[in-house]
Design a protein around this motif. Structure first.
Motif, PDB file in Angstrom:
ATOM      1  N   THR A 267      98.375  11.874  -5.595  1.00 38.10           N
ATOM      2  CA  THR A 267      98.128  12.510  -3.949  1.00 38.10           C
ATOM      3  C   THR A 267      99.052  14.674  -3.525  1.00 38.10           C
ATOM      4  OG1 THR A 267      98.562  12.386  -1.324  1.00 38.10           O
ATOM      5  CG2 THR A 267     100.214  11.379  -2.791  1.00 38.10           C
TER       6      THR A 267
ATOM      7  N   SER B 229      99.361  16.045  -0.777  1.00 39.70           N
ATOM      8  CA  SER B 229      99.496  16.112  -0.274  1.00 39.70           C
ATOM      9  C   SER B 229     101.544  15.420   1.036  1.00 39.70           C
ATOM     10  CB  SER B 229      99.104  15.315   1.027  1.00 39.70           C
ATOM     11  OG  SER B 229      98.810  14.203   1.352  1.00 39.70           O
TER      12      SER B 229
ATOM     13  N   GLY C  89      89.652  12.815  -5.712  1.00 42.20           N
ATOM     14  CA  GLY C  89      89.411  12.387  -4.389  1.00 42.20           C
ATOM     15  C   GLY C  89      88.427  13.479  -3.443  1.00 42.20           C
ATOM     16  N   GLU C  90      88.349  13.122  -2.725  1.00 45.02           N
ATOM     17  CA  GLU C  90      87.530  14.488  -1.642  1.00 45.02           C
ATOM     18  C   GLU C  90      88.429  15.463  -1.006  1.00 45.02           C
ATOM     19  OE1 GLU C  90      84.338  15.558  -1.759  1.00 45.02           O
ATOM     20  OE2 GLU C  90      84.115  14.241  -3.334  1.00 45.02           O
ATOM     21  N   THR C  91      89.470  15.044  -1.127  1.00 40.90           N
ATOM     22  CA  THR C  91      90.852  15.204   0.280  1.00 40.90           C
ATOM     23  C   THR C  91      92.289  15.222  -1.182  1.00 40.90           C
ATOM     24  OG1 THR C  91      91.552  13.217   0.953  1.00 40.90           O
ATOM     25  CG2 THR C  91      89.831  14.535   2.261  1.00 40.90           C
ATOM     26  N   PRO C  92      93.106  15.956  -0.093  1.00 40.94           N
ATOM     27  CA  PRO C  92      94.235  16.227  -0.880  1.00 40.94           C
ATOM     28  C   PRO C  92      94.954  14.830  -0.952  1.00 40.94           C
ATOM     29  CG  PRO C  92      93.983  18.543   0.695  1.00 40.94           C
ATOM     30  CD  PRO C  92      92.781  17.384   0.069  1.00 40.94           C
ATOM     31  N   GLU C  93      94.979  13.871  -0.492  1.00 41.77           N
ATOM     32  CA  GLU C  93      95.803  12.478   0.236  1.00 41.77           C
ATOM     33  C   GLU C  93      95.343  11.686  -1.236  1.00 41.77           C
ATOM     34  OE1 GLU C  93      96.371  14.817   3.323  1.00 41.77           O
ATOM     35  OE2 GLU C  93      94.334  14.281   2.479  1.00 41.77           O
ATOM     36  N   GLU C  94      94.190  12.248  -1.293  1.00 42.05           N
ATOM     37  CA  GLU C  94      94.373  10.902  -2.312  1.00 42.05           C
ATOM     38  C   GLU C  94      93.573  11.870  -3.863  1.00 42.05           C
ATOM     39  OE1 GLU C  94      89.501   8.811  -1.453  1.00 42.05           O
ATOM     40  OE2 GLU C  94      91.268   7.704  -2.087  1.00 42.05           O
ATOM     41  N   ALA C  95      93.955  13.007  -4.240  1.00 42.10           N
ATOM     42  CA  ALA C  95      93.476  13.724  -6.066  1.00 42.10           C
ATOM     43  C   ALA C  95      93.262  13.101  -6.768  1.00 42.10           C
ATOM     44  CB  ALA C  95      94.694  14.788  -5.904  1.00 42.10           C
TER      45      ALA C  95
ATOM     46  N   LYS D 183      96.446  22.923  -3.087  1.00 42.28           N
ATOM     47  CA  LYS D 183      95.941  21.094  -2.592  1.00 42.28           C
ATOM     48  C   LYS D 183      94.226  20.857  -3.093  1.00 42.28           C
ATOM     49  CE  LYS D 183      98.939  21.131  -0.028  1.00 42.28           C
ATOM     50  NZ  LYS D 183     100.025  20.222   0.746  1.00 42.28           N
ATOM     51  N   SER D 184      94.513  21.769  -4.329  1.00 41.18           N
ATOM     52  CA  SER D 184      93.185  21.439  -5.442  1.00 41.18           C
ATOM     53  C   SER D 184      93.563  21.201  -6.487  1.00 41.18           C
ATOM     54  CB  SER D 184      92.599  22.642  -5.173  1.00 41.18           C
ATOM     55  OG  SER D 184      92.102  22.550  -5.947  1.00 41.18           O
TER      56      SER D 184
END
Length: 607
Positions: free
Chosen positions: A9, A11, A147-153, A191-192
């Motif tokens: 992750t 984040s 993942g689509e978000t930083p929370e589950e990269a 964040k990517s």
């Protein structure tokens, strides 16, 4: 072998659980644990999960962490290239080697030297680098999901438990194109997720695997490095693509439908004999490495019946017969060898047709077929005949011929409960057929004849030898003969040149997941680096000659080697794909193509 997983992750949220643990634990039943690494200064975290199947050295729980905080997950076997002392565990040796690397090129050089199957995840704590990848042939499974978000990269895992359509489509096999690196510190700031691929290259930089990487849906995440200071050196000799203007004339029956043992024996000239003897030597060494480095003390010290430590996926065909004959050289003489033979139940009418067909072809084997039943599929019949050859070769060995019988009801139940999860993300009819057949065979639950009676038996061997790789290198498939008839030797060379480059995505990841589900490890002697290099060094006509009849020309060098080892009619059996030999392809009774998407692999709610 192990089940490994890493969830990243980018984040401040912590990863607290790994949803794939159940399937991972089945792969590694001897030890399980998790480790959470959080870089507060860079605002990322990684959850590592390791599940160990103990096979050599001292049991070493994973994830393994050194005094510098580096974390290592290793699903592999070192059979050469890196020195592993007899009493040592290769996971520990590999972590020490990685930790001692001064830079990226040292790390790539180390991974280039490793001979054997592997998938790994390595976290360099001080540099904030996450490394991962699969070996040159992709003999161990590793999947990824972005993942689509930083929370589950990013999530990396040997096998996923999810069979939900929405989630299943997000998983893909990590391409066996090289080793990937991700600087988590930089990614957390952006964040990517960004990955760097260090791709495999050969000495001549001509092998397809070193030239291109199909990133598919992941192009936005991956950049490829091809500079001289950032490469993995392929562990095998490039394929010999020379085609002389005049090829030696074939002495076989080029225009007959099939060849016999007498024809094969006549083909063994001095040149062919020398090559076949060299092939036996290198393949025997590959088998020895895969059956010798096992803990046998507790088994051999008991007064009870000895347990088999080695099993072979066994059809009685030339590939499995060679593995069995060579394993017999290296497995202790007092130890049984399990021959795993799978059959899917035929309908009564098909069973009658099957029996009649084989009686016409092999009148001398009519007695063996007298008690034909719905499980007398082609591979069962050739398997029994092969068993007799092995008993003649070594009557003192206990050969456990395990008859694994699968009904339609059990097939449907276990496909739904286990197999379709393991085959994913592959989805074709062929993946379904092969995946199911290999899963039941590797489970090893069936019947063995003992004192004239069939008795229940469950193979407890942790090592399963499989003959995959022989057809791909020695033109064993019907498509090779089609290409040869159309485009000659140059066309066949092009076809063979593609085979090993795509074997990871077509076969090996799937087979590793399916076999590993039983807490067993698949081993592939025909894909040993020295075996592949030897076969690649030969000219095409020295190892296969498709101007000869079926049962002779394809896998010619292997057939000659079998004769030199003392094998008989199994040396000239024609290739029969597992889905047809086991009759699983007939069980579904559907008008399907092998390349079609298989509805049976999809969850019921999506069909």
């Amino acid at each position: 072998m192990c089940g490994i997983c890493c969830t990243v992750t980018l984040s401040g949220d912590l990863v607290t659980d790994s949803p794939e643990d159940l399937n991972l634990r089945r792969r590694g039943p001897d030890s399980s644990r998790q480790l959470l690494e959080r870089a507060c200064s860079h605002n990322y975290s990684c959850l590592f999960s390791g599940h160990v199947l103990h096979l050599r050295g001292q049991l070493t729980p994973q994830p393994l962490q050194d005094r510098h905080g580096n974390v290592f997950l290793w699903n592999g076997e070192v059979f050469g290239g890196v020195d592993i002392p007899d009493a040592s565990n290769d996971t520990q040796v590999m972590l020490q080697g990685l930790a001692s690397c001064a830079g990226d090129q040292d790390l790539l050089a180390l991974m280039s030297r490793v001979q054997g199957p592997w998938a790994f995840i390595y976290y360099q704590k001080q540099k904030h680098n996450l490394w991962f990848g699969r070996d040159f042939f992709g003999r161990r499974s590793l999947l990824w999901r972005f993942g689509e978000t930083p929370e589950e990269a990013l999530c990396l895992t040997s096998v996923t438990e999810s069979c939900c359509e929405a989630d299943a489509t997000r998983w893909q096999e990590v391409p066996a194109s090289g080793v990937f690196k991700c600087n988590l510190g930089s990614c957390a700031e952006l964040k990517s997720l960004q990955l760097t691929l260090y791709s495999w290259v050969t000495e001549e930089e001509q092998l397809e695997k070193g030239q291109k990487f199909d990133s598919g849906d992941f192009e936005k995440y991956v950049s490829q490095v091809q500079s001289a200071d950032g490469r993995l050196v392929a562990p095998v000799t490039p394929l010999n693509r020379k085609v002389p203007e005049l090829l030696p004339e074939s002495n076989g029956r080029a225009h007959s439908n099939c060849g016999g043992l007498e024809d094969l024996t006549m083909l063994i000239t001095e040149v062919h004999k020398k090559n076949a003897e060299s092939f036996i030597k290198v393949l025997s060494a590959a088998v020895r490495k895969r059956v010798s480095c096992l803990s046998r003390a507790s088994n051999l010290s008991t007064s009870e019946a000895k347990l088999a430590n080695v099993a072979i996926l066994f059809s009685g065909g030339i590939d499995s017969m060679m593995l069995a004959a060579l394993a017999d050289r290296h497995v202790p003489s007092e130890e049984p060898i399990d021959l795993l033979n799978v059959a899917f139940m035929m309908k009564a009418r098909n069973a009658k047709i099957q029996k009649g067909s084989f009686q016409k072809k092999r009148t001398g084997d009519a007695a063996a077929l007298e008690h034909s039943d719905p499980f007398d599929v082609p591979d069962r019949i050739t398997g029994r005949l092969g068993l007799e050859e092995l008993r003649t070769l070594n009557p003192r060995r206990v050969w456990n011929f395990v008859e694994i019988n699968v009904t339609a009801e059990e097939l449907e139940r276990m496909r739904r409960q286990r197999i379709r999860q393991l085959v994913q993300p592959l989805t074709t009819v062929l993946d379904d057929s092969i995946g199911c057949a290999v899963w039941f065979a590797a489970r090893g639950v069936g019947l063995v004849k003992c004192d004239g009676e069939m008795k229940p038996y469950a193979s407890r061997s942790k090592v399963v030898l499989t003959g995959i790789g022989a057809d791909e290198q020695l033109a064993g498939y019907s498509r090779h003969r089609v290409r040869f008839n159309r485009d000659g030797y140059r066309g066949l060379l092009e076809e063979l040149g593609m085979e090993l480059g795509r074997i990871s995505s077509r076969n090996l990841g799937r087979d590793d997941r399916v076999i590993g589900d039983h807490g067993k490890e698949a081993r592939f002697p025909f894909l040993d680096e020295n075996v592949v290099s030897f076969l690649n060094s030969l000219q095409l006509w020295e190892k296969t000659d498709l101007s000869l009849a079926r049962g002779l020309g394809e896998k010619l060098i292997l057939r000659m080697a079998a004769v030199l080892l003392g094998l008989g009619n199994s040396s000239v059996l024609q290739k029969r794909a597992m889905q047809f030999g086991s009759r699983i392809a007939k069980m579904e009774n559907r008008n399907e193509k092998a390349s079609d998407k298989c509805s049976r692999l999809q969850p019921a709610e999506t069909r």
